[in-house]
Design a protein around this motif. Structure first.
Motif, mmCIF file in Angstrom:
data_model
loop_
_atom_site.group_PDB
_atom_site.id
_atom_site.type_symbol
_atom_site.label_atom_id
_atom_site.label_comp_id
_atom_site.label_asym_id
_atom_site.label_seq_id
_atom_site.Cartn_x
_atom_site.Cartn_y
_atom_site.Cartn_z
ATOM 1 N N PHE A 241 0.835 -1.203 0.000
ATOM 2 C CA PHE A 241 0.000 0.000 0.000
ATOM 3 C C PHE A 241 0.870 1.255 0.000
ATOM 4 N N VAL A 242 1.901 1.263 0.839
ATOM 5 C CA VAL A 242 2.806 2.415 0.904
ATOM 6 C C VAL A 242 3.568 2.577 -0.411
ATOM 7 N N GLN A 243 4.035 1.476 -0.979
ATOM 8 C CA GLN A 243 4.775 1.538 -2.243
ATOM 9 C C GLN A 243 3.906 2.083 -3.376
ATOM 10 N N LYS A 244 2.646 1.692 -3.370
ATOM 11 C CA LYS A 244 1.754 2.097 -4.454
ATOM 12 C C LYS A 244 1.206 3.504 -4.274
ATOM 13 N N HIS A 245 0.873 3.874 -3.041
ATOM 14 C CA HIS A 245 0.168 5.140 -2.813
ATOM 15 C C HIS A 245 0.982 6.175 -2.046
ATOM 16 N N ASP A 246 2.140 5.795 -1.550
ATOM 17 C CA ASP A 246 2.997 6.715 -0.786
ATOM 18 C C ASP A 246 2.272 7.263 0.455
ATOM 19 N N VAL A 247 1.461 6.441 1.065
ATOM 20 C CA VAL A 247 0.782 6.803 2.308
ATOM 21 C C VAL A 247 0.474 5.511 3.058
#
Length: 423
Positions: A241-247
């Motif tokens: 999720f962090v890798q894809k959305h930066d959050v």
């Protein structure tokens, strides 16, 4: 000589407090420069100069309560920074010619300031809604002469209208009321105390919370949610999720989406009362309560139903940063349809949140604590549990709907995979 006045700020804001002067007497300012920071009951706003020149006089010091239209400073368009007005350099005969008008002007200014000070004292001793103050200015009525019908002593627009028609008697007991607090302040405590002036925002929060409890038929219902599935899903998806959305994938997006799903099934929780009408809102602007140094604020995530989980997390993060940095604008706080507040961040196990009027529902999240739970097969397992609290306005929402609304939120949170997929 030009005046700096408090401009029209917003329809719901007619007064404020001078929080900080951004320039000092003698400074050169340009048109559009921010000159003063004004604290209102919602956010702090900057007042800009309408004219270029030198700031020659500050009429309202920091901490002064002001209203829209009040003159707070004066600017000499021909002045020079760090010095006196430019007419110093003119010849003596010209100075003599201007001497008498200048004296008269100063005399008039002094009288006006004394009158304004007296009027301000009267205005701010009176408890009145912003709409009532605005109406009183329009009709030229002294608020201190109005007897409110509100049991809390708060003057409302209808009181002003009644007074304009001669149907409202002047207050007679006001002078006595003024003296009583002063006596109690001196004799109430025998041991040392510290007195601090409440900020305008804190005063407004206090008044609104009391108003809600008197005006709404507020009730709270409780339930608990098993957070096992959400915590497992977050653990599985957090890195991608962090890798894809930066959050980061937090809890608030799950709760926001669950609330929206439940609101669609129980629309009365997304309504408000206006006079004798129910207004059913067909949009989902979700307020997220944020605690700041100056008090609680509720910035709004607009059209949260149209955002995916990442969009909700980003918007909540942005609004939270703006709140902590005192950068929220009025449009960040207005028009929410439902509110979520998370006392669990401070360790709260259970609470009864107060409605954010005119909304009729608020969801309270709490601390997650592992507890022994009896499962459907009668086995006992340790599960991460959270108590949920829903406060609602019983004038609109019946107990049955409120309970079923909270149960629906519980169901959506305990089966978050579908919630995440459906968005």
């Amino acid at each position: 000589m030009k005046e700096i006045k408090i401009p029209e700020l917003a329809e719901s804001i007619t007064e404020g407090t001078i929080a900080e002067w951004l320039v000092k007497k003698g400074d050169r300012i340009e048109k559009g420069d921010p000159v003063v920071e004004l604290e209102t009951d919602k956010v702090n706003v900057e007042v800009n100069a309408d004219n270029a020149g030198v700031l020659t006089e500050i009429i309202c010091e920091e901490g002064t309560d002001v209203e829209v239209g009040d003159v707070i400073a004066k600017v000499d368009e021909n002045g020079e920074s760090g010095g006196e007005a430019s007419d110093e350099k003119e010849e003596a005969p010209k100075e003599e010619a201007k001497e008498e008008p200048a004296k008269e002007e100063k005399k008039e200014e002094k009288q006006t300031q004394q009158q304004d000070t007296s009027e301000d004292t009267n205005k701010h001793d009176v408890i009145a809604t912003p709409a009532a103050r605005k109406r009183a200015r329009e009709l030229g009525i002294d608020l201190s002469k109005i007897q409110p019908r509100d049991p809390l002593g708060r003057i409302r627009p209808e009181d002003v209208d009644s007074a304009s028609k001669g149907g409202n008697e002047p207050k007679e007991s006001k002078p006595a009321k003024k003296e009583e607090p002063k006596k109690s302040e001196k004799t109430e405590f025998e041991k040392p105390v510290e007195r601090m002036k409440m900020s305008r925002r804190r005063q407004t929060i206090a008044k609104r919370l009391v108003e809600v409890q008197h005006e709404a038929a507020m009730l709270t219902t409780f339930n608990e949610v098993d957070m096992t599935a959400i915590m497992k899903l977050r653990s599985e998806r957090k890195e991608k999720f962090v890798q894809k959305h930066d959050v980061k994938l937090g809890f608030m997006s799950f709760f926001t989406k669950a609330v929206i799903g439940a609101l669609k099934e129980f629309p009365l929780l997304n309504a408000e009362i206006q006079d004798n009408e129910l207004v059913l809102k067909k949009f989902y602007d979700i307020g997220i309560a944020v605690s700041t140094e100056d008090g609680l604020v509720v910035p709004v995530v607009r059209d949260a139903d149209k955002l995916d989980f990442a969009g909700v997390e980003k918007e909540i993060g942005n609004l939270g940063k703006k709140a902590q940095n005192k950068e929220l604008q009025l449009n960040d706080l207005q028009g929410g349809s439902f509110t979520i507040t998370n006392g669990g961040t401070f360790g709260s196990m259970l609470s009864t949140p107060i409605l954010n009027a005119p909304q009729v529902g608020i969801l309270g999240m709490h601390n997650i604590q592992k507890r022994a739970m009896v499962m459907p097969d009668d086995s006992i397992e340790v599960r991460p549990m959270m108590y949920l609290a829903l406060s609602y306005d019983h004038r609109i929402v019946d107990g049955k709907d409120a309970v079923q609304f909270l149960v629906r939120i519980k169901q959506l949170l305990e089966d978050p995979y579908d919630l995440l997929l459906e968005g």
